[in-house]
Design an enzyme around this catalytic site. Structure first.
Site, PDB file in Angstrom:
ATOM      1  N   LYS A  86       5.361 -11.645  37.593  1.00  0.00           N
ATOM      2  CA  LYS A  86       6.810 -11.093  37.738  1.00  0.00           C
ATOM      3  C   LYS A  86       6.831  -9.396  37.346  1.00  0.00           C
ATOM      4  O   LYS A  86       5.339  -9.624  36.786  1.00  0.00           O
ATOM      5  CB  LYS A  86       8.081 -11.089  37.126  1.00  0.00           C
ATOM      6  CG  LYS A  86       8.744 -12.745  37.133  1.00  0.00           C
ATOM      7  CD  LYS A  86      10.116 -12.769  37.297  1.00  0.00           C
ATOM      8  CE  LYS A  86      10.235 -14.275  37.641  1.00  0.00           C
ATOM      9  NZ  LYS A  86      12.247 -15.088  37.324  1.00  0.00           N
ATOM     10  N   ARG A 102       7.889 -22.290  35.032  1.00  0.00           N
ATOM     11  CA  ARG A 102       8.285 -22.381  36.685  1.00  0.00           C
ATOM     12  C   ARG A 102       7.152 -21.655  37.051  1.00  0.00           C
ATOM     13  O   ARG A 102       7.429 -20.033  36.562  1.00  0.00           O
ATOM     14  CB  ARG A 102       9.526 -21.831  37.012  1.00  0.00           C
ATOM     15  CG  ARG A 102       9.848 -21.578  38.216  1.00  0.00           C
ATOM     16  CD  ARG A 102      10.878 -21.531  38.766  1.00  0.00           C
ATOM     17  NE  ARG A 102      11.538 -21.906  40.242  1.00  0.00           N
ATOM     18  CZ  ARG A 102      11.159 -20.514  41.214  1.00  0.00           C
ATOM     19  NH1 ARG A 102      10.746 -19.423  40.293  1.00  0.00           N
ATOM     20  NH2 ARG A 102      11.673 -20.584  42.266  1.00  0.00           N
TER      21      ARG A 102
END
Length: 400
Positions: A344, A378
């Site tokens: 991210k 995840r």
């Protein structure tokens, strides 16, 4: 170093008892001393000032400390947040007395007792779908492998949106250690710049692909969607879990669908914008508790909830770092924690690296997450992150 003096970090009753046993303390002494060796700081919000004053007096009498807001002593404010600093023994003695006090203190005492109990006991879950079983256990981090069948996902958009590529990707992730496959057909990428599509288009992308993935997958398959129509059709086809980036709060029908099929559901914190009126972790926990309440009212069993702090969603890079540093506060919700940080932007901004070069940064967040109580991570790079998780799990053991 004289006498080999060192500071121990003792965060649970079991750890305290283990350390007492190592100095050859007798069994009776271990039972007596264990509760004295564990120190906990607990925060309560919005307590009536009359109650807060009695709460403080009770803990002070037991040897603990309680911090309250200015204006509490003279009742010039109606409510205050409270910070309790005490050993487990002091908590237990205070709780016993508080349960006999007026002004709502028995309810407060119960909340304190529940929080202490939940902190000592990691959540365990077991889900089964025929031959497929998913067990969430302490000291075993599960790996959720990401399969994006979208043209615009931030990390791997367009790479797996053909049938052959997607199926090869699923097989590869399972071979590399994935415990769950999470399929997304609409980019819900952070910072709200993904392209929104209809439920019909999302299901068109999923359709036959999901059927084929279910046919070859030896592990449970999760569907990343916030649309009840998509969730319903996916569950009808045989999907095993729902991963809702709006935590059942985008559409009231989503909780009804999950309740109907009795499947695990990941409820993620999300919001439009990055402004927080109060402490960010307080607001995240309040949002997720609201999601749980919505689900319970719809008929979802408490054991079906998995919480996700929503790293990158409705948060600035700096706010993401704060949430990462305080992830353990989510344990108060008594649910397994899923962490999704893979590649991210906040990692890229810290390291000044592009999305394809963030493996080390992702690994650092996975390690931090496991240390702070995450049960599922995840990730895109299943092979590397599964190895990191396995090593972290081995180091986090407290029974040696």
């Amino acid at each position: 170093m004289a006498f080999n003096a060192r500071i121990l970090t003792v965060s649970s009753l079991k750890q305290a008892q283990d350390e007492l046993a190592k100095v050859n303390c007798d069994k009776t002494g271990i039972q007596i001393m264990g509760n004295k060796a564990v120190f906990k700081v607990m925060k309560l919000e919005g307590i009536l000032t009359k109650s807060a004053n009695l709460l403080k007096q009770t803990f002070l009498a037991k040897g603990g400390e309680v911090a309250v807001g200015r204006g509490t002593a003279d009742l010039s404010v109606e409510r205050t947040d409270v910070l309790i600093c005490a050993t487990l023994k002091q908590y237990k003695m205070a709780i016993s007395q508080l349960k006999m006090q007026p002004w709502g203190l028995p309810k407060i005492a119960q909340a304190i007792e529940d929080a202490l109990t939940d902190n000592e006991k990691a959540p365990e879950r077991r889900y089964s779908w025929g031959e497929k079983v998913l067990s969430i256990l302490p000291q075993r981090t599960l790996i959720m492998g990401i399969l994006n069948v979208t043209p615009d996902s931030f990390s791997d958009g367009g790479r797996y949106n053909t049938m052959d590529n997607a199926l090869r990707r699923v097989e590869e992730m399972i071979q590399n250690g994935a415990d769950i496959i999470d399929i997304g057909a609409e980019s819900t990428r952070p910072y709200q710049d993904g392209e929104k599509i209809s439920a019909e288009e999302e299901m068109e992308r999923l359709g036959s692909l999901l059927e084929n993935v279910l046919a070859i997958s030896s592990v449970p398959v999760s569907i990343d969607t916030y649309k009840p129509k998509v969730a319903l059709q996916a569950l009808q086809l045989g999907a095993h879990m729902i991963n809702d980036v709006w935590g059942l709060q985008h559409d009231p029908d989503m909780s009804k669908v999950v309740a109907q099929y009795k499947v695990p559901v990941v409820i993620m914190h999300n919001q439009n914008g990055t402004n927080y009126e109060k402490d960010i972790m307080s607001e995240i926990c309040s949002f997720l508790q609201k999601s749980i309440d919505i689900g319970l009212e719809a008929g979802i069993s408490f054991n079906q909830f998995i919480v996700d702090p929503g790293i990158g969603f409705g948060k600035t890079p700096e706010q993401n770092l704060v949430v990462m540093s305080r992830l353990e506060e989510l344990t108060s919700l008594r649910c397994p924690i899923l962490l999704g940080t893979s590649n991210k932007r906040f990692i890229g901004e810290v390291l000044q690296l592009p999305v394809e070069d963030r493996a080390e940064g992702t690994g650092a967040t996975v390690s931090m997450g496991i240390m702070k109580g995450s049960n599922i991570v995840r990730v895109h790079d299943v092979k590397v992150m599964a190895r990191i998780a396995k090593m972290m799990d081995a180091m986090m053991r407290r029974d040696v």
